[in-house]
Design a protein around this motif. Structure first.
Motif, PDB file in Angstrom:
ATOM      1  N   SER A  57       0.736  -1.236   0.020  1.00 49.93           N
ATOM      2  CA  SER A  57      -0.090  -0.003  -0.158  1.00 49.93           C
ATOM      3  C   SER A  57       1.118   1.103  -0.035  1.00 49.93           C
ATOM      4  O   SER A  57       1.525   1.455   0.947  1.00 49.93           O
ATOM      5  N   GLU A  58       1.152   1.999  -0.994  1.00 48.03           N
ATOM      6  CA  GLU A  58       1.809   3.096  -1.056  1.00 48.03           C
ATOM      7  C   GLU A  58       1.031   4.393  -1.040  1.00 48.03           C
ATOM      8  O   GLU A  58       0.041   4.278  -0.592  1.00 48.03           O
ATOM      9  N   ASN A  59       2.010   5.345  -1.528  1.00 48.90           N
ATOM     10  CA  ASN A  59       0.988   6.764  -1.362  1.00 48.90           C
ATOM     11  C   ASN A  59       0.108   7.096  -2.511  1.00 48.90           C
ATOM     12  O   ASN A  59       0.411   7.317  -3.618  1.00 48.90           O
ATOM     13  N   GLY A  60      -1.228   6.662  -2.193  1.00 45.98           N
ATOM     14  CA  GLY A  60      -2.191   7.106  -3.313  1.00 45.98           C
ATOM     15  C   GLY A  60      -2.590   5.750  -4.041  1.00 45.98           C
ATOM     16  O   GLY A  60      -3.385   5.673  -4.842  1.00 45.98           O
ATOM     17  N   TYR A  61      -1.839   4.616  -3.874  1.00 42.52           N
ATOM     18  CA  TYR A  61      -2.170   3.507  -4.801  1.00 42.52           C
ATOM     19  C   TYR A  61      -1.984   2.218  -4.099  1.00 42.52           C
ATOM     20  O   TYR A  61      -0.931   2.223  -3.057  1.00 42.52           O
ATOM     21  N   GLU A  62      -2.416   0.992  -4.515  1.00 38.99           N
ATOM     22  CA  GLU A  62      -1.970  -0.122  -3.995  1.00 38.99           C
ATOM     23  C   GLU A  62      -1.232  -1.056  -5.040  1.00 38.99           C
ATOM     24  O   GLU A  62      -1.277  -0.927  -6.251  1.00 38.99           O
ATOM     25  N   ILE A  63      -0.641  -1.978  -4.719  1.00 43.05           N
ATOM     26  CA  ILE A  63      -0.017  -3.099  -5.647  1.00 43.05           C
ATOM     27  C   ILE A  63      -0.879  -4.465  -5.247  1.00 43.05           C
ATOM     28  O   ILE A  63      -0.741  -4.743  -3.750  1.00 43.05           O
ATOM     29  N   ARG A  64      -1.426  -5.179  -6.060  1.00 43.08           N
ATOM     30  CA  ARG A  64      -2.361  -6.308  -5.798  1.00 43.08           C
ATOM     31  C   ARG A  64      -1.801  -7.373  -6.530  1.00 43.08           C
ATOM     32  O   ARG A  64      -1.226  -7.277  -7.600  1.00 43.08           O
ATOM     33  N   ARG A  65      -1.759  -8.902  -5.917  1.00 42.55           N
ATOM     34  CA  ARG A  65      -1.578 -10.039  -6.890  1.00 42.55           C
ATOM     35  C   ARG A  65      -2.802 -10.651  -7.043  1.00 42.55           C
ATOM     36  O   ARG A  65      -3.425 -11.251  -6.223  1.00 42.55           O
ATOM     37  N   TYR A  66      -3.335 -10.617  -8.188  1.00 41.77           N
ATOM     38  CA  TYR A  66      -4.337 -11.166  -8.549  1.00 41.77           C
ATOM     39  C   TYR A  66      -4.181 -12.743  -9.001  1.00 41.77           C
ATOM     40  O   TYR A  66      -3.133 -13.143  -9.750  1.00 41.77           O
ATOM     41  N   ASN A  67      -5.065 -13.594  -8.697  1.00 39.39           N
ATOM     42  CA  ASN A  67      -5.168 -14.943  -8.914  1.00 39.39           C
ATOM     43  C   ASN A  67      -5.373 -15.247 -10.256  1.00 39.39           C
ATOM     44  O   ASN A  67      -6.091 -14.407 -10.865  1.00 39.39           O
ATOM     45  N   THR A  68      -5.228 -16.254 -10.751  1.00 41.97           N
ATOM     46  CA  THR A  68      -5.678 -16.744 -12.217  1.00 41.97           C
ATOM     47  C   THR A  68      -7.029 -16.491 -12.246  1.00 41.97           C
ATOM     48  O   THR A  68      -7.937 -16.733 -11.422  1.00 41.97           O
TER      49      THR A  68
END
Length: 234
Positions: A57-68
């Motif tokens: 969770s960064e400044n103003g955005y997220e990084i997500r890892r989506y499943n298949t």
């Protein structure tokens, strides 16, 4: 079916009017709701959504890892307007989930409906817009085929995500995408996105993707996201 389609068209028209006004439908987003594997946007409390893990969770955005996952997608729609292309694409997906498929199956609505935005080849000012519907888990292995739409099968992927509220318009989608792009400059995430765009693949060559979680008639607490997908070298 006809009554449902009339309601859909009426609510979609209402969404365009409200979205252009910039007054109704724009309130502070509620907190993300807890869910298995990550934090889900609040509409996912009541409607099925693809699962993911929250990586950062960064400044103003997220990084997500989506499943298949499996999506039903329109063919690319050429237009200068995301809103106009969405009007066309939503109708195709609406017919699909309401039985206009080879098995005449009615399929549950899910979220989000996403629009991949890709520049057209050549000097044209038009873009290519591909709309996609997330297939419910019980149909993921064998989604019913249909004319004019196709299956997109996504491998596990990472996505940089920026949320915004209200109704999606051409202006605010482009603005939010530009802000996310700026936030990612110089980061490892930004470099991975640039590399993935060059190598291509399903969903990676797009400039950005707009994800919409709410039905058109839901006026308040609307959740939208800008997605930029990428892979990480192992």
């Amino acid at each position: 079916m006809e009554a449902a389609l009339r309601l859909f068209k009426l609510s979609f028209l209402l969404s365009l009017i409200l979205g252009n006004s910039g007054v109704i439908g724009s309130r502070t987003l509620p907190d993300l709701a807890s869910g298995p594997g990550g934090k889900f946007p609040s509409p996912c409390n009541r409607i099925e959504c693809p699962t993911y893990e929250l990586v950062s969770s960064e400044n103003g955005y997220e990084i997500r890892r989506y499943n298949t996952s499996v999506w039903i997608s329109t063919e690319p729609i050429k237009d200068t307007s995301l809103v106009k292309a969405s009007r066309n694409g939503f109708s195709q997906l609406f017919y699909y989930i309401h039985g206009k498929n080879d098995k005449s199956q009615t399929i549950e609505m899910t979220a989000p409906v996403i629009t991949q935005v890709s520049p057209s080849d050549g000097p044209s000012s038009e873009s290519n817009f591909t709309l996609s519907y997330y297939v419910p888990r019980k149909y993921q292995a064998d989604p019913p085929p249909a004319k004019n739409v196709h299956v997109q099968r996504w491998d596990t992927r990472y996505v940089a995500v920026k949320q915004f509220d209200g109704y999606v318009s051409d202006d605010n989608a482009a603005k939010e995408a530009a802000e996310l792009e700026e936030s990612l400059k110089g980061t490892d995430w930004g470099k991975a996105i640039a590399k993935s765009r060059e190598t291509g693949g399903v969903g990676f060559s797009s400039a950005y993707t707009v994800a919409q979680y709410n039905a058109p008639y839901e006026l308040f607490f609307r959740v939208n996201e800008i997605w930029m997908s990428f892979q990480i070298d192992k």
